[in-house]
Design a protein around this motif. Structure first.
Motif, PDB file in Angstrom:
ATOM      1  N   TYR A 149       1.321 -16.504  14.032  1.00  0.00           N
ATOM      2  CA  TYR A 149       0.920 -17.699  13.131  1.00  0.00           C
ATOM      3  C   TYR A 149       1.940 -17.518  11.769  1.00  0.00           C
ATOM      4  O   TYR A 149       2.046 -16.600  11.359  1.00  0.00           O
ATOM      5  CB  TYR A 149      -0.372 -17.555  12.742  1.00  0.00           C
ATOM      6  N   GLY A 150       2.153 -18.776  11.430  1.00  0.00           N
ATOM      7  CA  GLY A 150       2.962 -18.811  10.123  1.00  0.00           C
ATOM      8  C   GLY A 150       1.917 -19.527   9.004  1.00  0.00           C
ATOM      9  O   GLY A 150       0.942 -20.341   9.449  1.00  0.00           O
ATOM     10  N   LEU A 151       2.267 -19.213   7.688  1.00  0.00           N
ATOM     11  CA  LEU A 151       1.642 -19.844   6.689  1.00  0.00           C
ATOM     12  C   LEU A 151       2.456 -20.925   6.047  1.00  0.00           C
ATOM     13  O   LEU A 151       3.373 -20.556   5.414  1.00  0.00           O
ATOM     14  CB  LEU A 151       1.141 -18.725   5.460  1.00  0.00           C
ATOM     15  N   SER A 176      21.720 -19.311   1.646  1.00  0.00           N
ATOM     16  CA  SER A 176      21.704 -19.634   3.004  1.00  0.00           C
ATOM     17  C   SER A 176      20.280 -20.073   3.324  1.00  0.00           C
ATOM     18  O   SER A 176      19.436 -20.176   2.367  1.00  0.00           O
ATOM     19  CB  SER A 176      21.996 -18.435   3.783  1.00  0.00           C
ATOM     20  N   ILE A 177      20.004 -20.660   4.666  1.00  0.00           N
ATOM     21  CA  ILE A 177      18.596 -20.587   5.043  1.00  0.00           C
ATOM     22  C   ILE A 177      18.279 -20.477   6.127  1.00  0.00           C
ATOM     23  O   ILE A 177      19.182 -20.481   7.184  1.00  0.00           O
ATOM     24  CB  ILE A 177      18.267 -22.392   4.590  1.00  0.00           C
ATOM     25  N   GLY A 178      17.077 -19.974   6.463  1.00  0.00           N
ATOM     26  CA  GLY A 178      16.623 -19.349   7.899  1.00  0.00           C
ATOM     27  C   GLY A 178      15.900 -20.654   8.335  1.00  0.00           C
ATOM     28  O   GLY A 178      14.957 -21.257   7.899  1.00  0.00           O
ATOM     29  N   ALA A 181       7.495 -21.444   6.456  1.00  0.00           N
ATOM     30  CA  ALA A 181       6.415 -20.360   6.761  1.00  0.00           C
ATOM     31  C   ALA A 181       6.963 -19.268   7.143  1.00  0.00           C
ATOM     32  O   ALA A 181       7.468 -18.773   8.138  1.00  0.00           O
ATOM     33  CB  ALA A 181       5.783 -21.246   8.003  1.00  0.00           C
ATOM     34  N   PRO A 182       6.409 -18.248   6.665  1.00  0.00           N
ATOM     35  CA  PRO A 182       6.366 -16.827   6.675  1.00  0.00           C
ATOM     36  C   PRO A 182       5.318 -16.495   7.756  1.00  0.00           C
ATOM     37  O   PRO A 182       4.530 -17.245   8.097  1.00  0.00           O
ATOM     38  CB  PRO A 182       6.226 -16.113   5.431  1.00  0.00           C
ATOM     39  N   SER A 183       5.464 -15.349   8.292  1.00  0.00           N
ATOM     40  CA  SER A 183       4.101 -14.856   8.867  1.00  0.00           C
ATOM     41  C   SER A 183       2.679 -14.854   8.214  1.00  0.00           C
ATOM     42  O   SER A 183       3.073 -14.600   7.094  1.00  0.00           O
ATOM     43  CB  SER A 183       4.361 -13.609   9.725  1.00  0.00           C
ATOM     44  N   ALA A 184       1.576 -15.379   8.656  1.00  0.00           N
ATOM     45  CA  ALA A 184       0.547 -15.701   7.797  1.00  0.00           C
ATOM     46  C   ALA A 184      -0.304 -14.304   7.528  1.00  0.00           C
ATOM     47  O   ALA A 184      -1.313 -14.296   7.954  1.00  0.00           O
ATOM     48  CB  ALA A 184      -0.199 -16.598   8.541  1.00  0.00           C
ATOM     49  N   GLU A 236       7.393 -11.538  16.095  1.00  0.00           N
ATOM     50  CA  GLU A 236       7.982 -12.387  15.190  1.00  0.00           C
ATOM     51  C   GLU A 236       9.470 -12.838  16.128  1.00  0.00           C
ATOM     52  O   GLU A 236      10.175 -11.907  16.612  1.00  0.00           O
ATOM     53  CB  GLU A 236       8.594 -11.847  13.851  1.00  0.00           C
ATOM     54  N   SER A 237      10.219 -13.814  15.523  1.00  0.00           N
ATOM     55  CA  SER A 237      11.380 -14.087  16.227  1.00  0.00           C
ATOM     56  C   SER A 237      12.572 -13.321  15.919  1.00  0.00           C
ATOM     57  O   SER A 237      12.645 -12.754  15.187  1.00  0.00           O
ATOM     58  CB  SER A 237      11.687 -15.914  15.616  1.00  0.00           C
ATOM     59  N   THR A 238      13.590 -13.492  17.021  1.00  0.00           N
ATOM     60  CA  THR A 238      14.641 -12.719  16.670  1.00  0.00           C
ATOM     61  C   THR A 238      15.496 -13.534  15.577  1.00  0.00           C
ATOM     62  O   THR A 238      15.477 -14.869  15.542  1.00  0.00           O
ATOM     63  CB  THR A 238      15.575 -13.014  18.215  1.00  0.00           C
ATOM     64  N   ARG A 258      19.626 -10.126   2.223  1.00  0.00           N
ATOM     65  CA  ARG A 258      18.189  -9.261   2.224  1.00  0.00           C
ATOM     66  C   ARG A 258      17.074 -10.016   3.308  1.00  0.00           C
ATOM     67  O   ARG A 258      17.106 -11.098   3.240  1.00  0.00           O
ATOM     68  CB  ARG A 258      17.694  -9.590   0.902  1.00  0.00           C
ATOM     69  N   ALA A 259      16.760  -9.174   3.821  1.00  0.00           N
ATOM     70  CA  ALA A 259      15.604  -9.787   4.925  1.00  0.00           C
ATOM     71  C   ALA A 259      14.333  -8.498   4.810  1.00  0.00           C
ATOM     72  O   ALA A 259      14.523  -7.751   5.379  1.00  0.00           O
ATOM     73  CB  ALA A 259      16.038  -9.745   6.182  1.00  0.00           C
ATOM     74  N   PRO A 260      13.223  -8.931   4.248  1.00  0.00           N
ATOM     75  CA  PRO A 260      12.061  -8.127   4.271  1.00  0.00           C
ATOM     76  C   PRO A 260      11.732  -7.642   5.339  1.00  0.00           C
ATOM     77  O   PRO A 260      11.144  -6.461   5.779  1.00  0.00           O
ATOM     78  CB  PRO A 260      10.993  -9.081   3.235  1.00  0.00           C
TER      79      PRO A 260
HETATM   80  O1  TXA Z   1       8.487 -15.675  14.143  1.00  0.00           O
HETATM   81  C1  TXA Z   1       8.733 -15.842  13.026  1.00  0.00           C
HETATM   82  O2  TXA Z   1       9.589 -15.719  12.610  1.00  0.00           O
HETATM   83  C2  TXA Z   1       7.614 -16.145  12.228  1.00  0.00           C
HETATM   84  C3  TXA Z   1       6.989 -17.650  12.520  1.00  0.00           C
HETATM   85  C4  TXA Z   1       5.880 -17.976  11.729  1.00  0.00           C
HETATM   86  O3  TXA Z   1       7.929 -18.469  12.889  1.00  0.00           O
HETATM   87  N1  TXA Z   1       7.999 -16.434  10.895  1.00  0.00           N
HETATM   88  C5  TXA Z   1       8.347 -14.898  10.323  1.00  0.00           C
HETATM   89  O4  TXA Z   1       8.497 -15.242   8.837  1.00  0.00           O
HETATM   90  O5  TXA Z   1       8.387 -13.842  10.733  1.00  0.00           O
HETATM   91  P1  TXA Z   1       8.672 -14.020   7.811  1.00  0.00           P
HETATM   92  O6  TXA Z   1       8.816 -14.645   6.427  1.00  0.00           O
HETATM   93  O7  TXA Z   1       7.397 -13.127   8.030  1.00  0.00           O
HETATM   94  O8  TXA Z   1       9.982 -13.177   8.357  1.00  0.00           O
HETATM   95  C6  TXA Z   1      11.210 -14.055   7.928  1.00  0.00           C
HETATM   96  C7  TXA Z   1      12.079 -13.256   7.952  1.00  0.00           C
HETATM   97  C8  TXA Z   1      12.306 -12.334   6.721  1.00  0.00           C
HETATM   98  O9  TXA Z   1      12.556 -10.931   6.727  1.00  0.00           O
HETATM   99  C9  TXA Z   1      13.155 -13.125   5.777  1.00  0.00           C
HETATM  100  O10 TXA Z   1      13.811 -12.459   4.597  1.00  0.00           O
HETATM  101  C10 TXA Z   1      14.348 -13.869   6.682  1.00  0.00           C
HETATM  102  O11 TXA Z   1      13.567 -13.772   7.826  1.00  0.00           O
HETATM  103  N2  TXA Z   1      14.849 -14.694   6.246  1.00  0.00           N
HETATM  104  C11 TXA Z   1      14.403 -15.917   6.124  1.00  0.00           C
HETATM  105  N3  TXA Z   1      15.506 -16.618   5.336  1.00  0.00           N
HETATM  106  C12 TXA Z   1      16.699 -15.840   5.422  1.00  0.00           C
HETATM  107  C13 TXA Z   1      17.705 -16.198   4.793  1.00  0.00           C
HETATM  108  N4  TXA Z   1      18.361 -17.161   3.956  1.00  0.00           N
HETATM  109  N5  TXA Z   1      18.762 -15.045   4.436  1.00  0.00           N
HETATM  110  C14 TXA Z   1      18.303 -13.639   4.968  1.00  0.00           C
HETATM  111  N6  TXA Z   1      16.962 -13.865   5.460  1.00  0.00           N
HETATM  112  C15 TXA Z   1      16.236 -14.543   5.885  1.00  0.00           C
END
Ligand code: TXA
Ligand code: MG
Length: 329
Positions: free
Chosen positions: A33-35, A113-115, A141-144, A179-181, A221-223
């Motif tokens: 789930y995403g928020l 950049s943008i994801g 939406a990050p993970s919720a 979570e996604s690749t 950086r990717a938390p």
């Molecule tokens: O499966 C998923 O990816 C889920 C669903 C909701 O789509 N979303 C998810 O989001 O896991 P989140 O925020 O929990 O993890 C996303 C990761 C983070 O580690 C973030 O740093 C990285 O993606 N990310 C997003 N945009 C980025 C960017 N521009 N550059 C580097 N890393 C990025």
């Protein structure tokens, strides 16, 4: 309107309308789930960071219906990203691509950049289409879950994280479960930032046999790549195999055993532990239930979670990545 039915058209429209207004809406995807908040509204995106307790410089994934919608945020994604969108979208693949400078800066954590990801889940697609019809170009939406915690795979998990006032579009349990690749396409060759169900080999094949880079100091950086991510409240201990788990078990007193929840192929004894769940044989089955199992162990009051390491091998990369991070917390 806290819980909405993802399979009811009126409820999907209400959720899209809430997004349009700048409110937060949690929604299902095929992974977790995403928020969500509209990606072009800095204040709405700021509310995500506040709700999660996530540092503001950690970028979010922006969800779009398809590659055409992605072009709004990234008009020049590059050849590799274009190929991967065509091959794997909609699906569990996030692509890091160069961002259009004047849009979604807050969602991108200020990076250039943008994801981007086009999720395949029918409820996510319905929501994104309804929101797009109202002028919402994409949903950040990050993970919720709260920062550093296990991602939610059901609407009930989301409510556990944020309480009953958050609007959640319920689409049932997420089919994939991790979570996604994530592939960083701002570099050539692209880098695999986070393994998921979609494996590196399939991505490399789609790129004509290019070898993906392993992340290094130059990677963004990717938390989600922090060692301590994806942790249950209980301490998670990963055992190399069933024998070492059984040996450690033998050294515990009966009282100590009652604090331990076990996720392994075979229980070390028929009873005596806080909880037991059999570890399925297939990687997809484990991924699907992993986060729900960890939450159930927490809910059962386990002090420790003992996990038998699943097999090595490419099918297991996503699951093993999440287990190692949880064990490192
Ligand atoms: O499966 C998923 O990816 C889920 C669903 C909701 O789509 N979303 C998810 O989001 O896991 P989140 O925020 O929990 O993890 C996303 C990761 C983070 O580690 C973030 O740093 C990285 O993606 N990310 C997003 N945009 C980025 C960017 N521009 N550059 C580097 N890393 C990025
Ligand atoms: Mg997350």
């Amino acid at each position: 309107m806290p819980v909405l039915d993802g399979h009811a058209a009126d409820d999907v429209r209400a959720a899209a309308e809430a997004l349009r207004r700048g409110a937060l809406v949690a929604f299902p995807t095929e992974t977790v789930y995403g928020l969500g908040a509209r990606a072009d509204d800095g204040a709405a995106v700021g509310a995500i960071f506040a709700a999660k307790g996530r540092p503001a410089d950690h970028p979010l994934i922006v969800h779009v219906t398809d590659a055409v919608a992605a072009a709004h945020f990234a008009p020049a994604p590059g050849g590799a990203a274009t190929q991967l969108m065509a091959r794997f979208w909609p699906g569990p693949l996030t692509l890091i691509v160069p961002r259009r400078a004047d849009i979604a800066a807050a969602a991108a954590g200020g990076q250039d950049s943008i994801g981007l990801r086009a999720p395949a889940h029918p409820v996510a697609q319905a929501l994104l289409r309804a929101a797009a019809a109202l002028g919402v170009p994409g949903v950040a939406a990050p993970s919720a879950n709260r920062f550093g915690r296990v991602s939610p795979t059901t609407a009930a998990h989301v409510a556990q994280e944020f309480g009953p006032t958050l609007t959640v579009l319920d689409g049932g349990a997420c089919p994939i479960g991790i979570e996604s690749t994530i592939v960083d396409c701002t570099r050539d060759p692209p880098a695999l930032l986070r393994p998921g169900q979609l494996g590196a080999a399939a991505i490399e094949a789609a790129l004509g046999g290019v070898r993906l880079r392993v992340p290094d100091g130059a990677s963004p950086r990717a938390p989600g790549t922090l060692a301590s991510h994806y942790a249950p409240a209980a301490r998670l201990r990963l055992f190399d195999d069933a024998r070492s788990l059984a040996a450690a078990w033998q050294s515990l007193t009966p009282q100590q055993r009652r604090a331990v929840a076990v996720y392994s192929r075979l229980a070390p004894e028929p009873g005596g532990m806080r909880a037991f769940r059999p570890l399925p044989a297939g990687a997809d089955e484990v991924a699907h239930e992993l986060f729900a199992v960890l939450r159930a162990f927490d809910d059962a009051g386990a002090g420790q979670i003992w996990v038998e390491q699943p097999p090595a091998g490419p099918d297991w990369d996503g699951v093993n990545d999440r287990l190692h991070r949880a064990a490192a917390a």
